[in-house]
Scaffold this motif. Structure first.
Motif, PDB file in Angstrom:
ATOM      1  N   VAL A  96       8.449  56.924  31.913  1.00  0.00           N
ATOM      2  CA  VAL A  96       7.878  55.576  31.878  1.00  0.00           C
ATOM      3  C   VAL A  96       8.264  54.868  33.165  1.00  0.00           C
ATOM      4  CG1 VAL A  96       7.779  53.392  30.639  1.00  0.00           C
ATOM      5  CG2 VAL A  96       8.041  55.532  29.373  1.00  0.00           C
ATOM      6  N   ASP A  97       7.275  54.338  33.874  1.00  0.00           N
ATOM      7  CA  ASP A  97       7.561  53.667  35.139  1.00  0.00           C
ATOM      8  C   ASP A  97       8.005  52.230  34.906  1.00  0.00           C
ATOM      9  OD1 ASP A  97       5.258  52.310  34.479  1.00  0.00           O
ATOM     10  OD2 ASP A  97       4.001  53.300  35.981  1.00  0.00           O
ATOM     11  N   ASP A  98       8.199  51.495  36.002  1.00  0.00           N
ATOM     12  CA  ASP A  98       8.684  50.113  35.918  1.00  0.00           C
ATOM     13  C   ASP A  98       7.685  49.190  35.236  1.00  0.00           C
ATOM     14  OD1 ASP A  98      10.956  50.925  37.227  1.00  0.00           O
ATOM     15  OD2 ASP A  98      10.184  50.395  39.226  1.00  0.00           O
ATOM     16  N   ASP A  99       6.397  49.551  35.262  1.00  0.00           N
ATOM     17  CA  ASP A  99       5.371  48.732  34.628  1.00  0.00           C
ATOM     18  C   ASP A  99       5.202  49.048  33.151  1.00  0.00           C
ATOM     19  OD1 ASP A  99       4.875  47.531  37.063  1.00  0.00           O
ATOM     20  OD2 ASP A  99       3.375  49.037  37.625  1.00  0.00           O
ATOM     21  N   GLY A 100       5.980  50.011  32.643  1.00  0.00           N
ATOM     22  CA  GLY A 100       5.885  50.374  31.232  1.00  0.00           C
ATOM     23  C   GLY A 100       4.793  51.375  30.928  1.00  0.00           C
ATOM     24  N   LYS A 101       4.196  51.979  31.973  1.00  0.00           N
ATOM     25  CA  LYS A 101       3.146  52.964  31.763  1.00  0.00           C
ATOM     26  C   LYS A 101       3.753  54.347  31.607  1.00  0.00           C
ATOM     27  CE  LYS A 101      -0.459  50.484  34.298  1.00  0.00           C
ATOM     28  NZ  LYS A 101      -1.429  50.562  35.428  1.00  0.00           N
ATOM     29  N   SER A 102       3.193  55.119  30.687  1.00  0.00           N
ATOM     30  CA  SER A 102       3.689  56.465  30.416  1.00  0.00           C
ATOM     31  C   SER A 102       2.987  57.471  31.324  1.00  0.00           C
ATOM     32  CB  SER A 102       3.443  56.828  28.945  1.00  0.00           C
ATOM     33  OG  SER A 102       3.863  58.142  28.674  1.00  0.00           O
ATOM     34  N   HIS A 103       3.764  58.346  31.925  1.00  0.00           N
ATOM     35  CA  HIS A 103       3.230  59.349  32.834  1.00  0.00           C
ATOM     36  C   HIS A 103       3.620  60.744  32.356  1.00  0.00           C
ATOM     37  CE1 HIS A 103       2.159  56.459  36.063  1.00  0.00           C
ATOM     38  NE2 HIS A 103       3.205  55.797  35.598  1.00  0.00           N
ATOM     39  N   TRP A 104       2.639  61.631  32.278  1.00  0.00           N
ATOM     40  CA  TRP A 104       2.906  63.047  32.021  1.00  0.00           C
ATOM     41  C   TRP A 104       3.069  63.733  33.364  1.00  0.00           C
ATOM     42  CZ3 TRP A 104       3.772  65.466  27.455  1.00  0.00           C
ATOM     43  CH2 TRP A 104       3.447  64.765  26.293  1.00  0.00           C
ATOM     44  N   VAL A 105       4.176  64.451  33.520  1.00  0.00           N
ATOM     45  CA  VAL A 105       4.451  65.156  34.766  1.00  0.00           C
ATOM     46  C   VAL A 105       4.492  66.645  34.472  1.00  0.00           C
ATOM     47  CG1 VAL A 105       6.005  65.395  36.730  1.00  0.00           C
ATOM     48  CG2 VAL A 105       5.798  63.188  35.574  1.00  0.00           C
ATOM     49  N   TYR A 106       3.700  67.417  35.227  1.00  0.00           N
ATOM     50  CA  TYR A 106       3.629  68.860  35.035  1.00  0.00           C
ATOM     51  C   TYR A 106       4.120  69.575  36.290  1.00  0.00           C
ATOM     52  CZ  TYR A 106       0.231  67.187  31.617  1.00  0.00           C
ATOM     53  OH  TYR A 106      -0.395  66.508  30.603  1.00  0.00           O
ATOM     54  N   GLU A 107       4.753  70.697  36.094  1.00  0.00           N
ATOM     55  CA  GLU A 107       5.143  71.539  37.206  1.00  0.00           C
ATOM     56  C   GLU A 107       4.740  72.980  36.914  1.00  0.00           C
ATOM     57  OE1 GLU A 107       9.041  69.462  39.256  1.00  0.00           O
ATOM     58  OE2 GLU A 107       9.301  71.137  37.905  1.00  0.00           O
ATOM     59  N   SER A 108       4.273  73.654  37.934  1.00  0.00           N
ATOM     60  CA  SER A 108       3.969  75.076  37.805  1.00  0.00           C
ATOM     61  C   SER A 108       4.408  75.777  39.080  1.00  0.00           C
ATOM     62  CB  SER A 108       2.476  75.311  37.561  1.00  0.00           C
ATOM     63  OG  SER A 108       1.718  74.801  38.637  1.00  0.00           O
ATOM     64  N   ARG A 109       4.918  76.986  38.938  1.00  0.00           N
ATOM     65  CA  ARG A 109       5.429  77.727  40.081  1.00  0.00           C
ATOM     66  C   ARG A 109       4.279  78.183  40.958  1.00  0.00           C
ATOM     67  NH1 ARG A 109       7.886  81.720  37.525  1.00  0.00           N
ATOM     68  NH2 ARG A 109       9.788  80.518  37.182  1.00  0.00           N
ATOM     69  N   LYS A 110       4.439  78.005  42.245  1.00  0.00           N
ATOM     70  CA  LYS A 110       3.411  78.431  43.195  1.00  0.00           C
ATOM     71  C   LYS A 110       3.360  79.951  43.263  1.00  0.00           C
ATOM     72  CE  LYS A 110       3.402  74.476  46.329  1.00  0.00           C
ATOM     73  NZ  LYS A 110       3.700  74.019  47.700  1.00  0.00           N
TER      74      LYS A 110
END
Length: 206
Positions: A96-110
């Protein structure tokens, strides 16, 4: 890796802090991470076994509940942070950022062209355990609900929530945003209809 926020926007962000490199010999092995593969199934299967046998083995409901919740919590942490990264090269989290918005963060191996960073055996172990165990907990939930076993309902809901969260996160991580999934489905249907149209024209000409 894709980062998806609440507005379904995606952008490229940095991948793993340190990409893991494997030798040619290790790539040929079917299971390169046996310990991770074991613990990927150990915690979640153990929680199910304890739930099924707790009334026969343990006399205290509190001891059973604490044991199951601990196993589920260990499973959630291990799958989210370790086994997903090692077995299928994926990782996710929600912030959750400073504005209260929810963010999905994905990572995948190159991966380079023509190179594989995961084995089929490990991938099958990962997805089989990830999908089948939440289904079992959903069955337990309906069973506890219909049998009016209220004392176990909270434990079962905990199992559905923790394992369902990992399943949801990795599915989102695998297929990307809903927009990407829609475009894939649209392109598949378009190509399928186009192929049928050409086949019909070819039959008509013949």
């Amino acid at each position: 890796m894709l980062r998806q926020d609440s507005n379904d926007e995606t952008e490229d962000v940095s991948l793993f802090d340190a990409d893991e490199e494997t030798s040619r010999g290790s790539r040929r092995k079917k299971i390169r991470h046996p310990i991770a593969s074991f613990f990927h199934l150990f915690f979640r299967v153990s929680a199910i076994i304890v739930y099924l046998l707790c009334e026969l083995v343990f006399k205290s409901f509190i001891a059973c509940m604490v044991t199951i919740i601990l196993l589920l919590s260990c499973d959630f942490w291990a799958v989210k942070n370790i086994t997903g990264r090692l077995l299928v090269g994926l990782r996710w989290w929600n912030q959750v950022d400073d504005d209260g918005k929810s963010h999905w963060v994905y990572e995948s191996r190159k991966t380079g062209p023509g190179k594989k960073t995961t084995s089929e055996a490990e991938s099958r172990i990962f997805w089989l355990g990830l999908i089948s165990c939440p289904i079992v907990w959903v069955v337990f939930a309906f069973s506890a609900l219909f049998s009016f076993n209220v004392k176990w309902l909270a434990v079962v809901i905990m199992g559905v929530t923790l394992q369902g969260a990992n399943l949801y996160g990795y599915i989102k991580c695998k297929v990307g945003s809903r927009k990407n999934l829609t475009s894939i489905a649209s392109s598949y249907l378009g190509s399928h209809l186009l192929k049928q149209t050409f086949s019909r024209e070819a039959q008509a000409e013949s």
